[in-house]
Design a protein around this motif. Structure first.
Motif, short mmCIF file in Angstrom:
data_model
loop_
_atom_site.label_atom_id
_atom_site.label_comp_id
_atom_site.label_asym_id
_atom_site.label_seq_id
_atom_site.Cartn_x
_atom_site.Cartn_y
_atom_site.Cartn_z
N LEU A 1 -7.57 2.67 -3.05
CA LEU A 1 -8.44 2.30 -1.93
C LEU A 1 -9.42 3.41 -1.57
CD1 LEU A 1 -6.21 0.15 -1.70
CD2 LEU A 1 -6.43 0.35 0.75
N THR A 2 -9.02 4.64 -1.80
CA THR A 2 -9.83 5.78 -1.37
C THR A 2 -10.70 6.33 -2.50
OG1 THR A 2 -7.84 7.09 -1.74
CG2 THR A 2 -8.31 6.45 0.53
N TYR B 1 -3.10 0.44 -3.78
CA TYR B 1 -2.61 -0.93 -3.58
C TYR B 1 -1.97 -1.40 -4.88
CZ TYR B 1 -2.32 -5.92 -3.18
OH TYR B 1 -1.83 -7.21 -3.18
N TYR C 1 0.86 -1.18 0.00
CA TYR C 1 0.00 0.00 0.00
C TYR C 1 0.90 1.23 0.00
CZ TYR C 1 -3.59 -3.34 1.28
OH TYR C 1 -4.45 -4.41 1.28
N TYR D 1 -6.74 -5.24 3.87
CA TYR D 1 -7.77 -4.27 3.54
C TYR D 1 -9.18 -4.87 3.54
CZ TYR D 1 -10.40 -0.71 1.03
OH TYR D 1 -11.32 0.21 0.68
#
Length: 166
Positions: free
Chosen positions: A130-131, A119, A110, A161
């Motif tokens: 991821l966001t 990632y 990450y 995650y």
């Protein structure tokens, strides 16, 4: 891993830092293998010692090096986000925003861009954000900040995650 700046230290007087040579060293035989020459950036050995992950400050790229195959992969190739400090105001190459964590299986990492967390599979087969790009869109900085007990501080920093998100 071993790193040396032997023979390169004088230039630090006017460049602000030295370039290094990065070696893999066998703990059994002492044999060493040069994997990066005249390198500026961060280097980390994966917890299972199968990969080297490094940020090349001159290129602004995160890379992986698979030790068994000697294969190098540019992890953030084609990603429309900067992983190097965009507000760097020093006469040196910009440093990385950093590594957030290893994946729980050590097959991925990450990494932080300016605002978001990404990632990357170390073999280059998968990359995702991821966001969901919310950080860049709203200029909000996201970072993974684990809460760890003192007895866990010697363990590699990992993130599962899927487990954390559920």
């Amino acid at each position: 891993m071993a790193r040396t700046d032997f023979g390169k230290r004088i230039e630090s007087q006017w460049k602000g830092g030295t370039k290094e040579d990065i070696y893999l060293v066998s703990t059994r035989t002492g044999q060493r293998e040069l994997i990066l020459s005249n390198f500026s950036g961060n280097v980390a050995l994966s917890p299972d010692a199968k990969y080297v992950v490094y940020f090349d400050e001159e290129k602004g790229t995160w890379n992986s090096y698979q030790i068994s195959s000697k294969r190098k992969v540019v992890l953030n190739e084609g990603i429309p986000a900067s992983f190097a400090d965009e507000e760097n105001d020093m006469p040196t190459a910009a440093q990385a925003y950093g590594m957030a964590a290893w994946s729980a299986d050590y097959k991925g990492v990450y990494l932080n861009s300016r605002y978001d967390i990404w990632y990357f599979n170390l073999d280059g087969s998968n990359k995702s954000i991821l966001t969901n790009g919310y950080g860049a869109a709203s200029q909000t900085t996201f970072r993974y900040l684990p809460l760890r007990r003192d007895e866990d501080r010697d363990q590699p920093l990992t993130l599962d995650y899927k487990k954390e998100a559920s």
